[in-house]
Structure formats: structure tokens, C-alpha cells
Design an enzyme around this catalytic site. Structure first.
Site, PDB file in Angstrom:
ATOM      1  N   CYS A   1       0.751  -1.088  -0.055  1.00 27.06           N
ATOM      2  CA  CYS A   1       0.221  -0.016  -0.158  1.00 27.06           C
ATOM      3  C   CYS A   1       1.079   1.070   0.059  1.00 27.06           C
ATOM      4  CB  CYS A   1      -0.906  -0.003   1.244  1.00 27.06           C
ATOM      5  SG  CYS A   1      -1.730   1.603   1.257  1.00 27.06           S
TER       6      CYS A   1
ATOM      7  N   ASN B   1       1.220  -8.977  -1.114  1.00 30.87           N
ATOM      8  CA  ASN B   1       0.051  -9.917  -0.786  1.00 30.87           C
ATOM      9  C   ASN B   1       0.521 -11.433  -0.567  1.00 30.87           C
ATOM     10  OD1 ASN B   1      -0.979  -7.484  -2.776  1.00 30.87           O
ATOM     11  ND2 ASN B   1      -2.385  -8.126  -1.294  1.00 30.87           N
TER      12      ASN B   1
HETATM   13 ZN    ZN Z   1      -3.483  -4.881   0.383  1.00 28.60          ZN
END
Ligand code: ZN
Length: 321
Positions: free
Chosen positions: A255, A264
Site C-alpha cells: 500500500c 500480498n
Molecule cells: Zn492490500
């Protein structure tokens, strides 16, 4: 309050009872790429979506309708959606952080919209530009607008396991946001570990709490592997009966508004884990493994996933080699 929808994975793997299945939502084109400094061409983004869809993934988050000044990598959101081959059975998801983004997503022709609520005041202001209460009101209005446009609409609760600025996030805050989203009629609620701090006991606790609060609304989980707990968390979420898991090819991602956020969970590592555990995903591990070296070339770096390097197991026997 109803019973949690927990599943017994061992029973399913050994052929007893109904097979456990979970839907994988590919987020590499959006969450995966948004933190990449090297600009990735629209054609390569479209190819990334095509490859993951060809592997059997039925929902792909393809882009974010965010201001290009905030996330330059997503500046071609409309072009990506316009260039995607449609009608192949894969649902095209666009992320929208506000009503302006939602209107762009509708105009671009996505199938689904994913909106974000943040479970901490400071992170909500930095990520969404509004506090938690106003953020929930915005998402409720977006849900109504998306329904009127005939689009499926998900609400993802960011920082649901911890905040980079405020630290611990109360379960009650997550539950309150989930209840608000359910009351607004969203089609799915996701719990996102945006900064990768969760461990399986957190997942169990928060999924159960949200499940008790929102009843039958399908749940999805979004994990980051920042502290190497992502796959353990994902497996726990499956045991707790979540309907869907986000994952990113090669484990790319992060992010831009959360310090030290890393990738991820890798889609191929997750599919290997679930395949071996007898959990059905409908996704071809071989097709994902083939796509990883391509993605490495596009990004000019080796992606963090491990499975594509090690290969599946058992490995195919090459006769005469
Ligand atoms: Zn994320």
C-alpha cells in the site's frame, strides 16, 4: 446471533462430506502493481489479467479509480478496463475510494466495485481523505449507487488487524464498520490486513466476530505477507468458512499509504497449499507457475513468491531425462 460457518478441511480432503472450496480473487494488477515505481504498460497489465483469468481465476481486481496524482501506476484505469477481453466468465473489479472513483468505474464498465473502509481514524484520513464515520457514510452512498447501476459491490475493511499509525485496532471497531456495510446492502465484506500484522488467532477471532454480526453476507479476507504469516492466516480464514481470499501473482504488492507494507500472499503459493489440503479453487497451479517468470521479466525483478521457484509436488516425471 448465528453459529459461525466453520469447515472441517481434513474431512473434505479424505472424501468425507461436502468438498470445501474457496474463491480466489486475483489482486496483482491493482494491489500488486500500485506500489511499483517502474511504470507497467497498459498492455502488460491486460496480459497479467489475461494470464490469471486463463489460470481459472473468476474475479480479478484490475485497477483503482484513484486520482493519478496519488497513485501514478493506476493512471490508465479506463484504458485497462477498455482493453480487457470480456465475456470470458471473469468478473472485472475496480477499486474506488470515493464517489468520484465509483462514477469512473461505472463509466469504464467494470462488473464489480470494491470500496474501502478503514478501521482506524488516522489511517482512514490518510488513505481515504475522511475519518471513519464519514468514510462509512460514503461507502453506504456508494453501495446504493452501485446497486442502482446493477454492479456487484464489496466493502473492504482496511487495517482490520492493526494500524500503521495507531497500533492495535479494536475488534469492536471492525465489527461496527462491518455492521454498517451489511446494513448498506453490500454484496461482500472483506477484512484486510493491510500492513501484514495478523496471526491466525486474530483471524479466527475477527472472522467469527464479524460473521456473528453480519449473518449471511459473504466474507472475503485480504492478507499481506509482511511478517510471513500470510498463508497461515489464509488457511485459518478458510477453516473459518470465508468465501473468498485475495492473492497476488508472485506475491507482489503493497500500500502506498502504509509504511513498510509489503506484498500480498502469492497466488501460486496459496493455490499449492489449498490444492494439497483438498480445498477446491478451480485454479490451475501450472498456469500460475508459467506466468511468474513472465511477471518477473515485466517488473525486472524476482517476485517474492516461493512456489514457482521450487515447483509443485509431486513434480511431473520427465521420461528419458
Ligand atoms: Zn492490500
Amino acid at each position: 446471533m448465528r453459529c459461525a460457518r466453520r469447515v472441517r478441511i481434513r474431512g473434505a480432503a479424505s472424501g468425507g462430506g461436502e468438498a470445501v472450496q474457496v474463491e480466489i480473487v486475483e489482486v496483482a494488477p491493482r494491489d500488486g502493481l500500485q506500489n511499483e515505481r517502474t511504470p507497467v504498460s497498459t498492455a502488460d497489465k491486460v496480459e497479467l489479467v489475461r494470464r490469471t483469468a486463463a489460470a481459472g481465476i473468476r474475479r480479478v481486481e484490475v485497477t483503482s479509480f484513484v486520482h493519478p496524482g496519488r497513485v501514478p501506476q493506476m493512471a490508465d484505469a479506463e484504458e485497462v478496463v477498455a482493453a480487457l477481453p470480456r465475456g470470458a466468465g471473469t468478473s472485472v473489479i475496480g477499486l474506488a475510494l470515493n464517489e468520484r472513483g465509483l462514477e469512473r468505474a461505472i463509466a469504464a464498465g467494470v462488473d464489480e466495485v470494491n470500496a474501502v473502509l478503514v478501521a482506524s481514524e488516522e489511517f482512514s484520513r490518510r488513505n481515504q481523505g475522511v475519518g471513519m464515520v464519514e468514510g462509512a457514510a460514503v461507502v453506504a452512498r456508494m453501495a446504493a449507487r452501485a446497486a442502482a447501476a446493477g454492479l456487484r459491490f464489496s466493502a473492504t475493511i482496511g487495517a482490520a488487524f492493526g494500524c500503521p499509525f495507531e497500533g492495535e485496532v479494536a475488534v469492536a471497531d471492525v465489527v461496527r464498520l462491518a455492521e454498517g456495510a451489511a446494513a448498506a446492502g453490500v454484496d461482500e465484506i472483506a477484512l484486510a490486513d493491510t500492513i501484514g500484522v495478523a496471526v491466525p488467532t486474530d483471524v479466527r477471532e475477527r472472522v467469527r466476530a464479524v460473521r456473528s454480526a453480519v449473518g449471511e453476507v459473504p466474507l472475503r479476507c485480504h492478507f499481506h505477507n509482511t511478517r510471513n504469516t500470510g498463508l497461515a492466516n489464509a488457511f485459518t480464514a478458510v477453516e473459518e468458512g470465508v468465501a473468498a481470499l485475495d492473492a497476488s501473482l508472485g506475491g507482489i504488492g503493497g500500500c502506498p499509504f502504509a509504511p513498510a507494507a509489503t506484498g500480498n500472499i502469492p497466488t501460486e503459493d496459496l493455490v499449492y497449499l489449498l490444492d494439497r489440503a483438498g480445498v477446491r479453487t478451480g485454479v490451475s497451479l501450472d498456469a500460475l507457475v508459467e506466468a511468474v517468470p513472465w511477471l518477473d521479466r515485466v517488473l525486472g525483478a524476482r517476485t517474492p513468491g516461493l512456489l514457482a521457484r521450487a515447483g509443485g509436488f509431486p513434480a511431473p516425471v520427465i521420461v528419458g531425462a
